[in-house]
Design a protein around this motif. Structure first.
Motif, PDB file in Angstrom:
ATOM      1  N   MET A 157       0.759  -1.303   0.377  1.00  0.00           N
ATOM      2  CA  MET A 157      -0.085  -0.040  -0.099  1.00  0.00           C
ATOM      3  C   MET A 157       1.042   1.190  -0.066  1.00  0.00           C
ATOM      4  O   MET A 157       2.209   1.319   0.286  1.00  0.00           O
ATOM      5  N   TYR A 235      -3.067   4.092  -2.215  1.00  0.00           N
ATOM      6  CA  TYR A 235      -2.600   2.817  -3.090  1.00  0.00           C
ATOM      7  C   TYR A 235      -2.395   3.216  -4.224  1.00  0.00           C
ATOM      8  O   TYR A 235      -3.057   4.411  -4.790  1.00  0.00           O
ATOM      9  N   PRO A 236      -1.500   2.509  -5.203  1.00  0.00           N
ATOM     10  CA  PRO A 236      -0.593   1.521  -4.771  1.00  0.00           C
ATOM     11  C   PRO A 236       0.566   2.031  -4.145  1.00  0.00           C
ATOM     12  O   PRO A 236       0.958   3.067  -4.392  1.00  0.00           O
ATOM     13  N   LEU A 298     -10.124   4.928   1.713  1.00  0.00           N
ATOM     14  CA  LEU A 298      -9.329   4.149   0.911  1.00  0.00           C
ATOM     15  C   LEU A 298      -9.156   5.004  -0.648  1.00  0.00           C
ATOM     16  O   LEU A 298     -10.119   5.338  -1.014  1.00  0.00           O
TER      17      LEU A 298
ATOM     18  N   TRP B 344      -9.568  -7.523  -2.623  1.00  0.00           N
ATOM     19  CA  TRP B 344      -7.956  -7.054  -2.154  1.00  0.00           C
ATOM     20  C   TRP B 344      -7.083  -6.717  -3.545  1.00  0.00           C
ATOM     21  O   TRP B 344      -6.367  -5.834  -3.716  1.00  0.00           O
ATOM     22  N   VAL B 347      -6.947  -3.528  -5.293  1.00  0.00           N
ATOM     23  CA  VAL B 347      -6.367  -2.213  -4.717  1.00  0.00           C
ATOM     24  C   VAL B 347      -4.892  -2.091  -5.156  1.00  0.00           C
ATOM     25  O   VAL B 347      -4.690  -1.318  -6.075  1.00  0.00           O
ATOM     26  N   ALA B 348      -4.148  -2.736  -4.329  1.00  0.00           N
ATOM     27  CA  ALA B 348      -2.544  -2.326  -4.867  1.00  0.00           C
ATOM     28  C   ALA B 348      -2.127  -3.220  -5.964  1.00  0.00           C
ATOM     29  O   ALA B 348      -1.317  -2.330  -6.843  1.00  0.00           O
ATOM     30  N   ASP B 349      -2.527  -4.231  -5.928  1.00  0.00           N
ATOM     31  CA  ASP B 349      -1.851  -4.993  -7.141  1.00  0.00           C
ATOM     32  C   ASP B 349      -2.339  -4.624  -8.482  1.00  0.00           C
ATOM     33  O   ASP B 349      -1.371  -4.191  -9.446  1.00  0.00           O
ATOM     34  N   THR B 351      -4.161  -1.822  -9.556  1.00  0.00           N
ATOM     35  CA  THR B 351      -3.831  -0.453  -9.606  1.00  0.00           C
ATOM     36  C   THR B 351      -2.150  -0.472 -10.407  1.00  0.00           C
ATOM     37  O   THR B 351      -2.027   0.472 -11.160  1.00  0.00           O
ATOM     38  N   PHE B 352      -1.240  -1.081  -9.758  1.00  0.00           N
ATOM     39  CA  PHE B 352       0.142  -1.069  -9.820  1.00  0.00           C
ATOM     40  C   PHE B 352       0.139  -1.638 -11.453  1.00  0.00           C
ATOM     41  O   PHE B 352       1.032  -1.095 -11.929  1.00  0.00           O
TER      42      PHE B 352
END
Lengths: 365, 365
Positions: A157, A235-236, A298, B344, B347-349, B351-352
């Motif tokens: 994050m 994020y990210p 978020l 989950w 969110v981070a994965d 978007t990255f």
């Protein structure tokens, strides 16, 4: 020769034969006790737990002949001095994030993650088949270290911010607890990067000594309670899209191991690698839901902020490569590999992921 | 007691001590030779190679005491009969895709992939920490099998089509080489699903006996030459977003193994799991580039086609769960886990990944 060997054997008799047999056994499965210094506290049961998992597997695979005792950060050596302890043979091995040592040489960052780098699978592909492991272990030789892939947190994050980040200008003067190479990228955009040990982040954020702090992801962040002192969860974590951990083994100790133990250690580390990746993926959703239910906001970093950071990162890599030949050597191999990973990942995997995420958002999963 | 033990030892003498020592060693590291039937041909060096990699690791970890010889599909048993061979103890273990056995019970599909299921990491998270492995191995008991995770191809491609697929109607009457559960989903939309062994696909597609065929991904598909007989290469293979392989071990053989060998086999399989995932990710980009350079048209399935298939898949799962209690038991555990993974992963994965892919497409990587 044949006759002489036979005579020698016969002459030694039964008792001597026993003596001869014993060292052969001892050689293939000697009793070995190692100490492993972890960079992490026991409370972070996933990133710390991976080393414990690896050690248990090694013990079980050798009938407890090869035992590795894992010590949490600070028990034997401070968490950020694991490399030094392995290099000096204070401990036989350590479980750490190589990018903690970018102060010694920024080349270390490639072994974990560099900003806007590879995702979890990309990092593993580079390490296993892109020449990454060979390059990193060649680089590690100067530190008397043999590195083995052992865990990944998956994309992290972006961290906890007391105020919203709406534009690139909002980064100016921001006191942000962020380590190593990512701090240098953000410094180009006016961020005041702070190095603060894990246990000191919460009070600093609470008092307003810092404006923001990044750690790992929902499961670990929730444990440290950052949601109680900062509302915006970004994020990210573009500075670590798939940060990998290494089991760093002192080179002399590695070379002394029987081949069978070397193989067991490598297989057990790969097993711990899977274990840690899976454990974070299984635990993060619940933590994220709870955080959001508890009032955490978020938010994605705005696209212009991401773009500005990306440009700053590329600038930093070019500057670093121009003055550091070791960095350049790895970078020149790594950069085209990263492009190839995006070329492929965008097709089947990303299209599949995006479709499933759309179904989730439409409440159809 | 102390004295008695000492006397007993002394009384037996040196030669006897040798005799006593030998069985103890034999028990902990017995010489074991196993045969492993693979479902795959040697030419597919990644999916077949994973079993070889595992076997080499096991041998090296045991000083060649535990040897597993891998046989390609057809050498001992046909590729799609590996489960039967393991169940009957014809071979001690086999490396296969559990979903090949959906004809026996559709519950097998969960161990590999079901249409619109989990991606590579999600499948591993479910297996390791979502209760997946426990549920699958409980289910396997009826087949006298102990399953160990051993490889994943990552999201597959949607296959090779002689004609473009523009609408859902274009699926009607389409003769498509596609296996198992996915074939049943597509049948709901009018596709005539065909089961054809790997070696027979090329001539069938060339002659027009079939209109389309799916296999794995660029690296494997290029080897089989499908690009020479069909122009349109679709993505993603929504029926296998992260299909996992199992090492299936005959239960009686598993239980007879010393604990140390069980641990070595599990660790070596995890290692092979990483190896295969990484090898596909490292090799697919180059193959994809070459295919496209050679005239292959890379196309995403139209969104309405994906949506229609998704609705058909959900219908099939509900129907299957209504009449098969084993399927229902796993499905009820699996379905909420899939939703949590999307929650989950978005969110981070994701978007990255999306950001990096945008940079790639903008020629900035």
């Amino acid at each position: 020769m044949q006759r002489r060997r036979f005579l020698k054997s016969a002459g030694l008799g039964a008792a001597a034969a026993t003596t001869l047999a014993a060292p052969a056994i001892a050689q293939s499965m000697p009793e070995i006790k190692w100490r492993c210094a972890s960079s992490f506290p026991k409370s972070l049961d996933t990133i710390y737990g991976a080393a414990e998992f690896m050690a248990k597997r090694v013990a079980a695979a050798t009938d407890n002949k090869f035992q590795i005792q894992v010590f949490a950060a600070g028990e034997l050596v401070p968490g950020l001095q694991v490399l030094d302890a392995v290099q000096n043979n204070t401990v036989e091995c350590g479980h750490t994030a190589p990018y903690y040592y970018v102060g010694k040489d920024p080349t270390f960052a490639f072994a974990t993650a560099i900003p806007f780098g590879l995702n979890t699978r990309g990092q593993m592909a580079w390490m296993y088949f892109g020449g990454g492991r060979e390059l990193i272990n060649e680089f590690y030789k100067d530190y008397s270290v043999y590195g083995i892939t052992c865990g990944n947190t998956n994309a992290q994050m972006g961290g906890w911010f007391r105020k919203e980040i709406k534009t690139v200008d909002d980064l100016k003067g921001l006191k942000f607890r962020i380590g190593g190479f990512a701090g240098q990228v953000l410094a180009k955009l006016g961020v005041v990067a702070q190095q603060i040990a894990g246990g000191d982040i919460y009070p600093a954020l609470e008092k307003g000594t810092i404006d923001a702090a990044e750690w790992v992801g929902p499961y670990d962040d929730q444990k440290l309670g950052f949601n109680k002192v900062a509302q915006h969860y970004y994020y990210p974590g573009w500075w670590e899209g798939g940060p990998q951990l290494d089991l760093m083994v002192n080179m002399g100790q590695w070379e002394k191991l029987p081949k069978s133990y070397q193989n067991i250690l490598e297989a057990a580390s790969a097993d711990a690698h899977c274990w840690m990746i899976a454990k974070y993926d299984a635990q993060n959703p619940k933590a994220l839901r709870e955080l959001v239910a508890g009032g955490t906001k978020l938010l994605p970093f705005p696209q212009p902020v991401m773009e500005a950071c990306y440009a700053a990162a590329n600038e930093l890599y070019d500057e670093t490569a121009a003055k550091n030949a070791k960095f350049k050597k790895v970078y020149d191999n790594w950069k085209p590999f990263r492009a190839e990973q995006a070329l492929w990942f965008q097709v089947a995997d990303n299209t599949f992921d995006n479709f499933m995420i759309r179904q989730y958002r439409a409440n159809k999963l």
